[in-house]
Design an enzyme around this catalytic site. Structure first.
Site, PDB file in Angstrom:
ATOM      1  N   LYS A 184       1.023  -1.037   0.014  1.00  0.00           N
ATOM      2  CA  LYS A 184      -0.239  -0.138  -0.170  1.00  0.00           C
ATOM      3  C   LYS A 184       0.832   1.036   0.180  1.00  0.00           C
ATOM      4  O   LYS A 184       0.916   2.259  -0.555  1.00  0.00           O
ATOM      5  CB  LYS A 184      -0.496   0.417   1.597  1.00  0.00           C
ATOM      6  CG  LYS A 184      -2.027   0.662   1.144  1.00  0.00           C
ATOM      7  CD  LYS A 184      -2.732   0.865   2.288  1.00  0.00           C
ATOM      8  CE  LYS A 184      -4.246   1.804   2.326  1.00  0.00           C
ATOM      9  NZ  LYS A 184      -4.598   1.668   4.214  1.00  0.00           N
ATOM     10  N   HIS A 212      -3.088   0.626  -9.549  1.00  0.00           N
ATOM     11  CA  HIS A 212      -3.403  -0.888  -8.499  1.00  0.00           C
ATOM     12  C   HIS A 212      -4.988  -0.593  -8.516  1.00  0.00           C
ATOM     13  O   HIS A 212      -6.245   0.682  -8.784  1.00  0.00           O
ATOM     14  CB  HIS A 212      -2.608  -0.565  -6.859  1.00  0.00           C
ATOM     15  CG  HIS A 212      -3.558   0.739  -6.585  1.00  0.00           C
ATOM     16  ND1 HIS A 212      -3.295   2.256  -6.558  1.00  0.00           N
ATOM     17  CD2 HIS A 212      -4.606   1.173  -5.197  1.00  0.00           C
ATOM     18  CE1 HIS A 212      -3.998   2.976  -5.674  1.00  0.00           C
ATOM     19  NE2 HIS A 212      -4.499   1.993  -5.303  1.00  0.00           N
ATOM     20  N   ARG A 243     -13.552  10.163   7.351  1.00  0.00           N
ATOM     21  CA  ARG A 243     -12.162   9.380   7.758  1.00  0.00           C
ATOM     22  C   ARG A 243     -11.511  10.016   9.201  1.00  0.00           C
ATOM     23  O   ARG A 243     -11.697  10.624   8.890  1.00  0.00           O
ATOM     24  CB  ARG A 243     -11.720   9.117   6.433  1.00  0.00           C
ATOM     25  CG  ARG A 243     -12.141   8.520   5.537  1.00  0.00           C
ATOM     26  CD  ARG A 243     -10.966   9.198   3.953  1.00  0.00           C
ATOM     27  NE  ARG A 243      -9.627   8.629   3.989  1.00  0.00           N
ATOM     28  CZ  ARG A 243      -9.298   6.984   2.721  1.00  0.00           C
ATOM     29  NH1 ARG A 243     -10.344   6.679   2.930  1.00  0.00           N
ATOM     30  NH2 ARG A 243      -8.410   6.918   3.688  1.00  0.00           N
ATOM     31  N   CYS A 281     -14.438   2.671   1.138  1.00  0.00           N
ATOM     32  CA  CYS A 281     -12.941   2.831   0.268  1.00  0.00           C
ATOM     33  C   CYS A 281     -12.340   2.602   0.134  1.00  0.00           C
ATOM     34  O   CYS A 281     -10.726   3.127   1.758  1.00  0.00           O
ATOM     35  CB  CYS A 281     -13.157   4.079  -0.055  1.00  0.00           C
ATOM     36  SG  CYS A 281     -13.974   5.959   0.110  1.00  0.00           S
ATOM     37  N   GLU A 286      -6.068   4.366  -9.232  1.00  0.00           N
ATOM     38  CA  GLU A 286      -6.442   3.480  -8.983  1.00  0.00           C
ATOM     39  C   GLU A 286      -7.284   3.260 -10.427  1.00  0.00           C
ATOM     40  O   GLU A 286      -7.863   4.173 -10.964  1.00  0.00           O
ATOM     41  CB  GLU A 286      -7.776   3.726  -7.969  1.00  0.00           C
ATOM     42  CG  GLU A 286      -6.838   4.037  -6.345  1.00  0.00           C
ATOM     43  CD  GLU A 286      -8.027   3.460  -5.184  1.00  0.00           C
ATOM     44  OE1 GLU A 286      -7.434   3.633  -4.074  1.00  0.00           O
ATOM     45  OE2 GLU A 286      -8.833   4.345  -5.768  1.00  0.00           O
TER      46      GLU A 286
END
Length: 276
Positions: A77, A92, A111, A127, A195
């Site tokens: 990540k 990714h 978040r 997400c 992404e």
């Protein structure tokens, strides 16, 4: 097509592996959630001042992709979210879940401040990223296999972030795969996103309720909203939203929302929608 999109499209799997030697090729992937231990991140300057639990998650193995959403290998990540790598085209797989209750209200989350990327921003229900493991990868390479893997990952993360048990997402509602969007967006500091994002609606069955018990290390706040309430929030200058959520809201969300009772006309879109 932008020059950045041309760069990403031009790169073969071999070129990506040559450019990023830390990627583990698909044939050699460890088939584990993480390929590094959290101890390997100690002293890394990009993590200075960040939360230990969130640093550990940066060791997870994301699915590195080519332009056509074919898996190349496993990349951490951290590797996938550094803008220095993104600027070279590193891509990714991700997913975005939009979870609706039986009143057609959408669950939003804010978040947590501890998040390394896009902290404190409001966004859709969940997400995250499928990992480069058999049950989340789609090992046969088909779109149906990839979608099945993304749904498995979505249930895992709904439990980890919002405390919604996997047993409830398996029995109290249904996932609908709508489409894929391809976007790139910088975040704070050295971080960003690039992404191919699978858009999933989850519809709770009539009369059903979900357990929502957020992990405070992941979620600062949450709320259920109607379409009109979300429009109000988006126009509130004091509220900030993730870039992918804004893109989806501006392009398709409200139209999809109007078709929530019958998504057959908008689900299972085979196209990758490029927003670069």
């Amino acid at each position: 097509m932008s020059s950045y999109a041309q760069l990403v499209e031009s790169q073969s799997a071999k070129q990506v592996l040559d450019l990023f030697p830390d990627i583990i090729p698909l044939s050699k992937r460890p088939n584990t959630h993480s390929s590094e231990s959290s101890s390997s991140t100690q002293g890394d300057v990009v993590f200075e001042g960040h939360d230990e639990e969130q640093i550990k998650l940066m060791c997870e193995n994301c699915i590195v992709l080519d332009w056509d959403d074919s898996a190349i290998g496993a990349g951490t990540k951290k590797l996938c979210h550094l803008m220095t790598n993104i600027e070279k085209g590193l891509l990714h797989r991700a997913f975005s879940v939009f979870l609706f209750n039986d009143k057609n209200e959408l669950l939003l989350q804010q978040r947590a401040s501890e998040k390394i990327t896009f902290p404190d921003l409001w966004t859709n229900t969940c997400c995250s990223h499928p990992l480069c493991v058999d049950d989340e990868l789609g090992v046969d390479g088909s779109l149906a296999g990839k979608v099945a893997g993304v749904k498995t990952a979505a249930s895992r993360k709904l439990e980890q972030e919002l405390g919604i048990p996997v047993s409830e997402t398996q029995t109290k509602g249904e996932y609908h795969f709508l489409n894929r969007i391809h976007y790139m967006a910088p975040s704070n500091g050295p971080w960003g996103e690039h992404e191919i994002d699978y858009i999933l609606f989850f519809k709770l069955a009539a009369g059903e309720q979900l357990t929502v018990n957020p992990n405070v290390n992941e979620v600062r706040d949450y709320t259920w909203v109607t379409a009109d309430k979300l429009r109000e929030m988006l126009h509130n200058p004091h509220l900030k939203f993730t870039p992918w959520f804004k893109l989806i809201c501006e392009s398709s969300l409200f139209g999809w929302w109007e078709q929530l009772q019958d998504l057959s006309a908008v689900e299972n879109d085979q196209t990758i929608h490029r927003l670069l």
